[in-house]
Design a protein around this motif. Structure first.
Motif, PDB file in Angstrom:
ATOM      1  N   THR A 156      -8.413   4.216 -10.474  1.00 11.77           N
ATOM      2  CA  THR A 156      -8.400   3.496  -8.975  1.00 11.77           C
ATOM      3  C   THR A 156      -7.529   3.443  -8.055  1.00 11.77           C
ATOM      4  O   THR A 156      -7.300   3.367  -6.493  1.00 11.77           O
ATOM      5  CB  THR A 156      -8.097   1.753  -9.639  1.00 11.77           C
ATOM      6  N   THR A 157      -5.758   4.072  -8.005  1.00 14.08           N
ATOM      7  CA  THR A 157      -4.689   4.401  -7.396  1.00 14.08           C
ATOM      8  C   THR A 157      -4.489   5.926  -6.939  1.00 14.08           C
ATOM      9  O   THR A 157      -4.157   6.168  -5.850  1.00 14.08           O
ATOM     10  CB  THR A 157      -3.481   3.765  -8.467  1.00 14.08           C
ATOM     11  N   PRO A 174      -6.707   8.144  -5.997  1.00 17.34           N
ATOM     12  CA  PRO A 174      -7.070   8.224  -4.727  1.00 17.34           C
ATOM     13  C   PRO A 174      -5.720   8.503  -3.587  1.00 17.34           C
ATOM     14  O   PRO A 174      -6.502   9.297  -2.769  1.00 17.34           O
ATOM     15  CB  PRO A 174      -9.089   7.970  -4.777  1.00 17.34           C
ATOM     16  N   LEU A 175      -5.367   7.250  -3.721  1.00 18.08           N
ATOM     17  CA  LEU A 175      -4.517   6.706  -2.049  1.00 18.08           C
ATOM     18  C   LEU A 175      -3.576   7.385  -2.126  1.00 18.08           C
ATOM     19  O   LEU A 175      -2.884   7.798  -1.075  1.00 18.08           O
ATOM     20  CB  LEU A 175      -4.301   4.746  -2.555  1.00 18.08           C
ATOM     21  N   VAL A 226      -4.859  10.628  -0.664  1.00 19.57           N
ATOM     22  CA  VAL A 226      -4.393  10.522   0.375  1.00 19.57           C
ATOM     23  C   VAL A 226      -3.808  10.953   1.386  1.00 19.57           C
ATOM     24  O   VAL A 226      -3.163  11.941   2.234  1.00 19.57           O
ATOM     25  CB  VAL A 226      -5.754   9.231   1.339  1.00 19.57           C
ATOM     26  N   ILE A 227      -2.013  10.077   0.697  1.00 23.70           N
ATOM     27  CA  ILE A 227      -1.157   9.892   1.527  1.00 23.70           C
ATOM     28  C   ILE A 227      -0.532  11.163   1.180  1.00 23.70           C
ATOM     29  O   ILE A 227       0.826  11.676   2.228  1.00 23.70           O
ATOM     30  CB  ILE A 227      -0.349   8.775   1.008  1.00 23.70           C
ATOM     31  N   ILE A 233       1.885   5.163  -9.309  1.00 20.28           N
ATOM     32  CA  ILE A 233       1.749   3.589 -10.802  1.00 20.28           C
ATOM     33  C   ILE A 233       0.311   3.999 -10.414  1.00 20.28           C
ATOM     34  O   ILE A 233      -0.049   3.461  -9.470  1.00 20.28           O
ATOM     35  CB  ILE A 233       3.026   3.341 -11.098  1.00 20.28           C
ATOM     36  N   SER A 274       0.734  -0.984   0.296  1.00 18.77           N
ATOM     37  CA  SER A 274      -0.048   0.144  -0.333  1.00 18.77           C
ATOM     38  C   SER A 274       1.064   0.999   0.241  1.00 18.77           C
ATOM     39  O   SER A 274       2.161   1.239   0.387  1.00 18.77           O
ATOM     40  CB  SER A 274      -1.100   0.021   1.300  1.00 18.77           C
ATOM     41  N   PRO A 275       0.709   2.071  -1.053  1.00 16.88           N
ATOM     42  CA  PRO A 275       1.164   3.687  -0.246  1.00 16.88           C
ATOM     43  C   PRO A 275       1.559   4.016   0.967  1.00 16.88           C
ATOM     44  O   PRO A 275       2.632   4.598   0.898  1.00 16.88           O
ATOM     45  CB  PRO A 275      -0.088   4.916  -1.161  1.00 16.88           C
ATOM     46  N   MET A 276       0.573   4.633   2.120  1.00 21.54           N
ATOM     47  CA  MET A 276       0.870   3.957   3.470  1.00 21.54           C
ATOM     48  C   MET A 276       1.633   3.798   4.086  1.00 21.54           C
ATOM     49  O   MET A 276       2.405   4.330   4.284  1.00 21.54           O
ATOM     50  CB  MET A 276      -0.545   3.804   3.690  1.00 21.54           C
ATOM     51  N   ALA A 296     -13.518  10.185  -3.253  1.00 20.04           N
ATOM     52  CA  ALA A 296     -12.893   9.564  -3.858  1.00 20.04           C
ATOM     53  C   ALA A 296     -12.472  10.147  -4.671  1.00 20.04           C
ATOM     54  O   ALA A 296     -11.042  11.314  -5.404  1.00 20.04           O
ATOM     55  CB  ALA A 296     -11.842   8.328  -4.800  1.00 20.04           C
ATOM     56  N   GLN A 336     -10.488  14.015  -3.540  1.00 19.12           N
ATOM     57  CA  GLN A 336      -9.134  13.823  -3.001  1.00 19.12           C
ATOM     58  C   GLN A 336      -8.370  14.073  -4.570  1.00 19.12           C
ATOM     59  O   GLN A 336      -7.162  14.597  -4.024  1.00 19.12           O
ATOM     60  CB  GLN A 336      -9.307  11.938  -2.056  1.00 19.12           C
TER      61      GLN A 336
END
Ligand code: SF4
Lengths: 75, 357
Positions: B135-136, B138-139, B142-143, B131, B110-112, B252, B255
């Motif tokens: 789908t990815t 917004p993740l 968030v970070i 990358i 996870s990017p987290m 999302a 974001q």
């Protein structure tokens, strides 16, 4: 990369939810789903819940889902 | 399940138009599902399932790959990336090669993981190679927001994020390959919903069905595309209703655009597509590795025999590349389409190497 896994929310603490997927539990970030609540099934992608699964639609369209959701019910 | 699958297949045979039908899937997970479940063999011969630019690692331009490799080579940082990126060949080497030579490259789930590392190690410069499609993105958004809230000075992102709809428009304008219907990606659409595809039936009169990933989902989606063709009523249909809503996930999307803004992006095979990239907004510039870690000019050199570009446009199939399963294998990949777990060449190699075209 986009293989997203369905999981059930067990507990929510701020932005993090404890989810369970076929017996395995882990923490995921739910900041992208502000309305998610305990008991919801969500799609998890790379550590983040990205969408709530519509249980009714899931049951309507799929035997697979019936099996999945049955397996997740408390016994 | 088998019963309803057979029912769909026999219905497909009934409504099947008497001409070649090209159906393009634009999602690496669909590509894999088609190969793994032998779906190609289920349909009548005139129905041709072709892969489009649906694998984020594969569509990343060689220039971006080389750029990432240059940064990693020249600066002392902890790198976090998804596993698929590791063995993608740049012009000279890959992240895996740099890792073997001692660079600190971590595969993350996870990017987290990257953000948490940066928070716990304030003295270590940390770079997340971002990358993926909608789908990815917004993740990553968030970070980045958390990085800002935490006032981090040691956390950076290299964004190769892209959005899908402009690439579909380029393919339709290009007309090198005739597309009769799109199987639209399930989890990209979980974020963006169905409306961004409306221009496809409206302007090009081509059916779009947003599909799930089980064999049943995909067979019923192909059925819907054929039905739209025979009824001459192209539209955007959501087959994957249990996950995809018309408006997607508005939070999302919010974001994404609070951190990124649309930019031009280079796609392997498709070239520069206006408005198809996501670059960091002015207010997030301090996290942008592209400006923080300058590199000398990059001169990407494509492998002359690799047909990834044509494969990503649906012009060629993997087994039509001269190097396929000969010089190029998952063990010694020459192009990204053989590396990524979602790449067409990898899918063909694993499941359809000995089958028909
Ligand atoms: S088989 Fe290898 S060389 Fe050929 S297109 Fe695919 S990745 Fe490129």
């Amino acid at each position: 990369m986009c293989l997203a896994i369905p999981a059930k929310i067990i507990e929510i603490t701020k932005n993090t939810a404890k989810v369970e997927s076929l017996g395995v539990s882990k923490d995921v970030d739910i900041s992208l789903l502000p309305e998610a609540k305990v008991g919801d099934f969500v799609i998890v992608h790379a550590g983040f819940a990205i969408q709530v699964i519509d249980e009714e639609e899931a049951l309507k369209t799929h035997e697979y889902w019936k099996e999945y959701l049955d397996a997740e019910k408390p016994k | 399940m088998q019963k309803s699958l057979n029912k769909y297949i026999s219905d497909i045979k009934k409504i099947n138009p008497d001409r070649p039908i090209n159906i393009m899937e634009v999602c690496g997970t669909h590509t894999m599902a088609i190969s793994r479940n032998g779906l190609r063999q289920l349909f009548p011969e005139n129905i041709n399932l072709i892969s489009g630019p649906g694998c984020p690692v594969c569509v990343t331009s060689l220039k971006d790959i080389d750029w990432i490799l240059e940064i990693v080579k020249n600066y002392d940082m902890q790198i976090f990336t998804f596993g698929d990126m590791l063995r993608v060949p740049g012009s000279k080497n890959s992240l895996q090669d740099l890792k073997s030579s001692g660079k600190k490259i971590n595969v993350c789930y996870s990017p987290m993981d990257a953000l948490n590392f940066a928070i716990s190690n304030p003295k270590k410069l940390t770079l997340f190679i971002a990358i993926g499609f909608e789908t990815t993105a917004p993740l990553t958004a968030v970070i980045l927001k958390r990085a800002k809230e935490n006032n981090l000075n040691n956390f950076f992102v290299f964004s190769t994020h892209k959005v899908v709809p402009p690439a579909l428009e380029i393919l339709l304008e290009d007309r090198k390959v005739k597309i009769d219907g799109f199987l639209c990606p399930g989890h990209v659409s979980a974020i963006i919903g169905s409306t961004p595809y409306n221009f496809i039936p409206e302007k090009y009169e081509i059916p779009c069905v947003i599909s799930g990933f089980e064999p049943m989902d995909m067979v019923s989606s192909v059925h819907s595309i054929l039905k739209q063709i025979t009824d001459k009523k192209p539209e955007v249909e959501i087959q994957y209703k249990r996950v995809v809503k018309k408006n997607g996930n508005p939070e999302a999307i919010k974001q994404i655009y609070s951190v990124f803004e649309p930019s031009n992006a280079d796609w392997r095979g498709l070239g520069k597509i206006p408005g198809s990239g996501l670059c960091l907004k002015e207010s997030y510039q301090k996290f942008d590795s592209k400006t923080k870690f300058p590199v000398k000019s990059i001169k990407p050199k494509e492998h002359p025999g690799c047909d990834c570009g044509k494969i990503l446009k649906g012009i060629k199939k993997p087994n039509q590349c001269k190097l396929f399963a000969k010089a190029c294998t998952p063990e010694y990949p020459i192009g990204p389409c053989m590396v990524s777990s979602e790449g067409s060449c990898a899918a063909y190699y694993k499941y359809e190497r000995h089958g028909k075209d």
